[in-house]
Enzyme design. Sequence first.
Site, PDB file in Angstrom:
ATOM      1  N   ASP A  81       0.856  -1.177   0.000  1.00 36.89           N
ATOM      2  CA  ASP A  81       0.000   0.000   0.000  1.00 36.89           C
ATOM      3  C   ASP A  81       0.903   1.242   0.000  1.00 36.89           C
ATOM      4  O   ASP A  81       1.403   1.636  -1.033  1.00 36.89           O
ATOM      5  CB  ASP A  81      -0.910  -0.093   1.226  1.00 36.89           C
ATOM      6  CG  ASP A  81      -2.021   0.929   1.229  1.00 36.89           C
ATOM      7  OD1 ASP A  81      -2.647   1.127   0.184  1.00 36.89           O
ATOM      8  OD2 ASP A  81      -2.276   1.534   2.296  1.00 36.89           O
TER       9      ASP A  81
ATOM     10  N   PHE B 204     -10.451  -0.564   0.059  1.00 36.90           N
ATOM     11  CA  PHE B 204     -10.047  -1.607   0.989  1.00 36.90           C
ATOM     12  C   PHE B 204     -10.568  -2.961   0.496  1.00 36.90           C
ATOM     13  O   PHE B 204     -11.741  -3.088   0.150  1.00 36.90           O
ATOM     14  CB  PHE B 204     -10.597  -1.309   2.390  1.00 36.90           C
ATOM     15  CG  PHE B 204      -9.929  -2.125   3.452  1.00 36.90           C
ATOM     16  CD1 PHE B 204      -8.734  -1.701   4.023  1.00 36.90           C
ATOM     17  CD2 PHE B 204     -10.489  -3.328   3.870  1.00 36.90           C
ATOM     18  CE1 PHE B 204      -8.111  -2.464   4.998  1.00 36.90           C
ATOM     19  CE2 PHE B 204      -9.857  -4.094   4.847  1.00 36.90           C
ATOM     20  CZ  PHE B 204      -8.664  -3.657   5.406  1.00 36.90           C
TER      21      PHE B 204
ATOM     22  N   ASP C 208      -7.467  -9.437   5.411  1.00 39.71           N
ATOM     23  CA  ASP C 208      -8.489  -9.408   6.459  1.00 39.71           C
ATOM     24  C   ASP C 208      -9.060  -8.020   6.685  1.00 39.71           C
ATOM     25  O   ASP C 208      -8.495  -7.003   6.283  1.00 39.71           O
ATOM     26  CB  ASP C 208      -7.891  -9.883   7.784  1.00 39.71           C
ATOM     27  CG  ASP C 208      -6.992  -8.816   8.416  1.00 39.71           C
ATOM     28  OD1 ASP C 208      -6.031  -8.380   7.736  1.00 39.71           O
ATOM     29  OD2 ASP C 208      -7.266  -8.387   9.552  1.00 39.71           O
TER      30      ASP C 208
ATOM     31  N   ARG D 175     -10.308 -13.663   5.747  1.00 36.41           N
ATOM     32  CA  ARG D 175      -9.078 -14.170   5.115  1.00 36.41           C
ATOM     33  C   ARG D 175      -9.351 -15.407   4.262  1.00 36.41           C
ATOM     34  O   ARG D 175      -8.679 -15.645   3.268  1.00 36.41           O
ATOM     35  CB  ARG D 175      -8.038 -14.558   6.180  1.00 36.41           C
ATOM     36  CG  ARG D 175      -7.462 -13.396   6.951  1.00 36.41           C
ATOM     37  CD  ARG D 175      -6.251 -13.880   7.737  1.00 36.41           C
ATOM     38  NE  ARG D 175      -5.859 -12.962   8.790  1.00 36.41           N
ATOM     39  CZ  ARG D 175      -5.086 -11.884   8.618  1.00 36.41           C
ATOM     40  NH1 ARG D 175      -4.659 -11.576   7.413  1.00 36.41           N
ATOM     41  NH2 ARG D 175      -4.755 -11.124   9.637  1.00 36.41           N
TER      42      ARG D 175
HETATM   43  P1  IMP Z   1       1.787  -0.443   3.801  1.00 44.58           P
HETATM   44  O1  IMP Z   1       2.876  -0.447   4.838  1.00 44.58           O
HETATM   45  O2  IMP Z   1       0.982   0.812   3.827  1.00 44.58           O
HETATM   46  O3  IMP Z   1       2.284  -0.757   2.413  1.00 44.58           O
HETATM   47  O4  IMP Z   1       0.729  -1.517   4.264  1.00 44.58           O
HETATM   48  C1  IMP Z   1       0.811  -2.823   3.918  1.00 44.58           C
HETATM   49  C2  IMP Z   1       0.014  -3.675   4.877  1.00 44.58           C
HETATM   50  O5  IMP Z   1      -1.244  -3.098   5.230  1.00 44.58           O
HETATM   51  C3  IMP Z   1      -0.322  -4.980   4.219  1.00 44.58           C
HETATM   52  O6  IMP Z   1       0.690  -5.940   4.457  1.00 44.58           O
HETATM   53  C4  IMP Z   1      -1.655  -5.344   4.823  1.00 44.58           C
HETATM   54  O7  IMP Z   1      -1.447  -6.113   5.989  1.00 44.58           O
HETATM   55  C5  IMP Z   1      -2.297  -4.041   5.204  1.00 44.58           C
HETATM   56  N1  IMP Z   1      -3.317  -3.613   4.213  1.00 44.58           N
HETATM   57  C6  IMP Z   1      -3.205  -2.554   3.380  1.00 44.58           C
HETATM   58  N2  IMP Z   1      -4.288  -2.432   2.599  1.00 44.58           N
HETATM   59  C7  IMP Z   1      -5.112  -3.440   2.920  1.00 44.58           C
HETATM   60  C8  IMP Z   1      -6.417  -3.855   2.428  1.00 44.58           C
HETATM   61  O8  IMP Z   1      -7.029  -3.271   1.511  1.00 44.58           O
HETATM   62  N3  IMP Z   1      -6.952  -4.958   3.029  1.00 44.58           N
HETATM   63  C9  IMP Z   1      -6.313  -5.633   4.027  1.00 44.58           C
HETATM   64  N4  IMP Z   1      -5.101  -5.279   4.501  1.00 44.58           N
HETATM   65  C10 IMP Z   1      -4.500  -4.193   3.960  1.00 44.58           C
END
Ligand code: IMP
Length: 180
Positions: free
Chosen positions: A105, A154, A161, A167
């Site tokens: 993300d 999301f 999850d 999941r």
């Molecule tokens: P980042 O550090 O912002 O890249 O976040 C990554 C982590 O956020 C992922 O490994 C997921 O665990 C969680 N995450 C981000 N977006 C989603 C989503 O749309 N659904 C579920 N988990 C998410």
Amino acid sequence: MTEPIAGVERILFTEEQIDARIREVAAEISRDYAGKTVKLIGILKGSIFFLTALARYIEVPVKIDFLGISSFSNKSGAPGVVRIAKDLDEGLEDDDVILVEDIVDTGFTLRYLLQTLAGRAPNSLSVCTFLDRRARRIVQVPIRYHGFEIPDRFVVGFGLDHNQLYRNLSYVAVMKQEKA
Ligand code: IMP
Ligand code: MG
């Protein structure tokens, strides 16, 4: 046709689409790592469904290890502090490592993981993420393989999850918009 369950707005990728795409990614990895053994490192818990599906289609020898990190979630949307909750069972010296993520993300989690693992002297280190939400990227991170790019919504299912639920869905779905 699979009917989405309550809480889910629409299905983004069906089980069949996911399977077909994972075969393609596995074929790419098998080509790139021909003659080598790959070590897949799954980030718990979101990546386990993707990792096991991917591993079954990879045609070079595969080792597997897992890393548990403190979970994402921060009401403000600001990047939380990432912490290792369960470390790898073995070192990475001389391994050809592929870090397997459920979704990238902002990129903060991945940047932390890459820094941590790079310090353990693997022979090589690359990233394979199931989903890539590039619209929200804040820090640039190198992603060698990805399953699907997704819009800025999301999503749940196939390992992802919402409050630890969903999941086990065999598809990836967009959640219904929460009332603020
Ligand atoms: P980042 O550090 O912002 O890249 O976040 C990554 C982590 O956020 C992922 O490994 C997921 O665990 C969680 N995450 C981000 N977006 C989603 C989503 O749309 N659904 C579920 N988990 C998410
Ligand atoms: Mg995650």
